[in-house]
Design an enzyme around this catalytic site. Structure first.
Site, PDB file in Angstrom:
ATOM      1  N   SER A 186      61.782  89.942  -1.723  1.00 34.09           N
ATOM      2  CA  SER A 186      60.410  89.891  -2.225  1.00 34.09           C
ATOM      3  C   SER A 186      59.539  88.961  -1.391  1.00 34.09           C
ATOM      4  O   SER A 186      58.313  89.045  -1.439  1.00 34.09           O
ATOM      5  CB  SER A 186      60.388  89.445  -3.689  1.00 34.09           C
ATOM      6  OG  SER A 186      60.743  88.074  -3.805  1.00 34.09           O
ATOM      7  N   GLY A 221      62.950  82.289  -5.741  1.00 37.88           N
ATOM      8  CA  GLY A 221      62.135  81.551  -4.777  1.00 37.88           C
ATOM      9  C   GLY A 221      61.642  82.342  -3.589  1.00 37.88           C
ATOM     10  O   GLY A 221      61.251  81.761  -2.577  1.00 37.88           O
ATOM     11  N   GLY A 222      61.627  83.675  -3.701  1.00 34.95           N
ATOM     12  CA  GLY A 222      61.169  84.494  -2.573  1.00 34.95           C
ATOM     13  C   GLY A 222      59.741  84.189  -2.158  1.00 34.95           C
ATOM     14  O   GLY A 222      59.435  84.073  -0.969  1.00 34.95           O
ATOM     15  N   ASP A 238      59.488  78.739 -13.746  1.00 37.84           N
ATOM     16  CA  ASP A 238      60.430  79.784 -14.148  1.00 37.84           C
ATOM     17  C   ASP A 238      61.555  79.151 -14.951  1.00 37.84           C
ATOM     18  O   ASP A 238      62.013  78.051 -14.618  1.00 37.84           O
ATOM     19  CB  ASP A 238      61.013  80.505 -12.928  1.00 37.84           C
ATOM     20  CG  ASP A 238      61.529  81.895 -13.271  1.00 37.84           C
ATOM     21  OD1 ASP A 238      62.358  82.007 -14.191  1.00 37.84           O
ATOM     22  OD2 ASP A 238      61.101  82.864 -12.621  1.00 37.84           O
ATOM     23  N   ASP A 258      57.577  78.950 -19.379  1.00 39.38           N
ATOM     24  CA  ASP A 258      57.088  80.331 -19.411  1.00 39.38           C
ATOM     25  C   ASP A 258      55.861  80.429 -18.511  1.00 39.38           C
ATOM     26  O   ASP A 258      54.883  79.697 -18.694  1.00 39.38           O
ATOM     27  CB  ASP A 258      56.729  80.693 -20.854  1.00 39.38           C
ATOM     28  CG  ASP A 258      56.280  82.139 -21.017  1.00 39.38           C
ATOM     29  OD1 ASP A 258      55.880  82.765 -20.010  1.00 39.38           O
ATOM     30  OD2 ASP A 258      56.311  82.636 -22.156  1.00 39.38           O
ATOM     31  N   ASP A 275      54.487  86.921  -9.287  1.00 41.53           N
ATOM     32  CA  ASP A 275      55.185  88.202  -9.149  1.00 41.53           C
ATOM     33  C   ASP A 275      56.064  88.416 -10.378  1.00 41.53           C
ATOM     34  O   ASP A 275      57.262  88.616 -10.264  1.00 41.53           O
ATOM     35  CB  ASP A 275      56.018  88.211  -7.859  1.00 41.53           C
ATOM     36  CG  ASP A 275      56.609  89.580  -7.552  1.00 41.53           C
ATOM     37  OD1 ASP A 275      56.045  90.588  -8.020  1.00 41.53           O
ATOM     38  OD2 ASP A 275      57.641  89.651  -6.849  1.00 41.53           O
ATOM     39  N   LYS A 304      52.708  95.417 -11.654  1.00 41.42           N
ATOM     40  CA  LYS A 304      53.753  96.436 -11.742  1.00 41.42           C
ATOM     41  C   LYS A 304      53.152  97.699 -12.362  1.00 41.42           C
ATOM     42  O   LYS A 304      52.530  97.644 -13.424  1.00 41.42           O
ATOM     43  CB  LYS A 304      54.926  95.934 -12.581  1.00 41.42           C
ATOM     44  CG  LYS A 304      55.439  94.553 -12.175  1.00 41.42           C
ATOM     45  CD  LYS A 304      55.940  94.506 -10.733  1.00 41.42           C
ATOM     46  CE  LYS A 304      56.401  93.093 -10.385  1.00 41.42           C
ATOM     47  NZ  LYS A 304      56.884  93.003  -8.994  1.00 41.42           N
TER      48      LYS A 304
END
Length: 361
Positions: A186, A221-222, A238, A258, A275, A304
């Site tokens: 990602s 962590g992308g 996260d 959250d 993301d 999405k």
């Protein structure tokens, strides 16, 4: 030119078709779409032969979410195998002098099989076009780009795009190398987004070391990787675990929280990236809240997409952003793109240039 040729991801032809129809009508042009599933391109046929050229001038390519590239062109069929170069040159004889030639194919398995042929024909074709004064020997800014889109080895669309209103990339694709130490693939989405949305001459000042950033839904962590790579300090939000190597850089602070509830204590965040897998309208509402409250100056986030009505879904979210920000008198720049490294999603960039202080003081 009566045809506008639009490149898109295979499987998104209906979305690209709906989009060009919408924008053409908005500018007062009439026509119809020819599209087949999984071909990687659509054709918008104008009722007026001159309108293809007008569309690629007047419709802002930056507003085209699903289009990777476009050009005004004409179809050449049954080219003689012994002289395909001559057939293309003849079709382009009345073109305005072009700065460069791009011999391309749709981004499909069938199209990729033609790439070797395209590379082989490019050199003799360019020489022939230079000889006829259709294409310059050396690229020059502010000149049209000539496109030849081969569908088979004897069928192609031949045309041109304008360098001020097209994609600068071959086939409309920015290809990036996957970093060996990145936590997930990602990471390429955010890397591509920075390259596509931020003009090269502004990148050094707008995406700079020392800036503070927030990554919502950061695990593993992308996207954080791209922020760290550019020297930023990152608040990674996260409940899941983060990549150990990223944490050891000293640039990342992990908050187990959250992403929809977290808000920064101070308004000193330059970049917010997100993301998270959630309904597009829910993510959009979250991004609007960050923008209206001046929590971040620039935002990049993914939406999405549903399986059906993807065009409608994206444009609904973009309309939500425009309506809310304009209601509060916020100045902004908004762009969305179905990037090469995106799949069933689109990436949105929101640059908040001015927020009335009364909204958050």
């Amino acid at each position: 030119m009566s045809s506008v040729v639009i490149y898109c991801r295979s499987g998104f032809e209906n979305d690209a078709a709906a989009e060009i129809t919408f924008h053409a009508a908005e500018q007062g042009f009439a026509g119809y779409v020819k599209a087949k599933p999984n071909t990687g391109y659509v054709i918008y046929e104008c009722f007026d032969a001159q309108h293809g050229d007008e569309i690629i001038k007047k419709v802002d390519f930056k507003n085209m979410v699903f289009a990777r590239q476009w050009f005004a062109g004409t179809l050449i069929e049954n080219m003689p195998v012994e002289d395909r170069v001559g057939a293309v040159v003849e079709a382009a004889k009345d073109f305005t002098l072009c700065s460069e030639l791009r011999v391309e194919t749709p981004d499909t398995n069938e199209g990729k099989e033609l790439l070797t042929f395209c590379k082989k024909i490019s050199t003799p074709l360019k020489k022939a076009l230079e000889k006829r004064n259709i294409v310059l020997r050396e690229p020059k800014a502010n000149r049209p780009v000539m496109h030849v889109l081969f569908l088979t080895n004897n069928t192609a669309y031949v045309g041109y795009s304008y360098s001020f209103n097209n994609s600068p990339f071959f086939m409309g694709i920015l290809r990036l190398r996957m970093p060996s130490d990145a936590p997930s693939r990602s990471t390429l989405k955010l890397d591509e987004a920075f390259n596509v949305f931020i003009p090269e001459q502004q990148r050094e000042s707008r995406v700079a070391a020392g800036m503070r950033s927030v990554d919502l839904g950061a695990c593993p962590g992308g996207w954080t990787y791209q922020l760290v790579r550019r020297g930023m300090f990152v608040s990674a939000i996260d409940n899941g675990p983060m990549n150990d190597d990223l944490m050891q850089t000293g640039q990342v602070k992990h908050f187990r929280a959250d992403g929809f509830k977290y808000r920064p204590e101070k308004r000193n965040i330059t970049w917010l990236v997100c993301d998270m897998v959630e309904k597009p309208t829910k993510v959009t509402s979250l991004m609007i809240d960050w923008a209206v409250n001046a929590y971040a100056k620039e935002l990049i986030f993914n939406l999405k997409l549903p399986m059906k009505k993807r065009f409608d879904s994206v444009y609904e979210c973009l309309s939500m952003i425009r309506a809310e920000l304009e209601k509060y008198g916020i100045s902004y720049e908004l762009q969305a793109k179905h990037l090469y490294h995106d799949r069933e999603e689109v990436t949105v960039h929101l640059n908040v240039t001015k927020v009335p202080q009364s909204l958050y003081s």
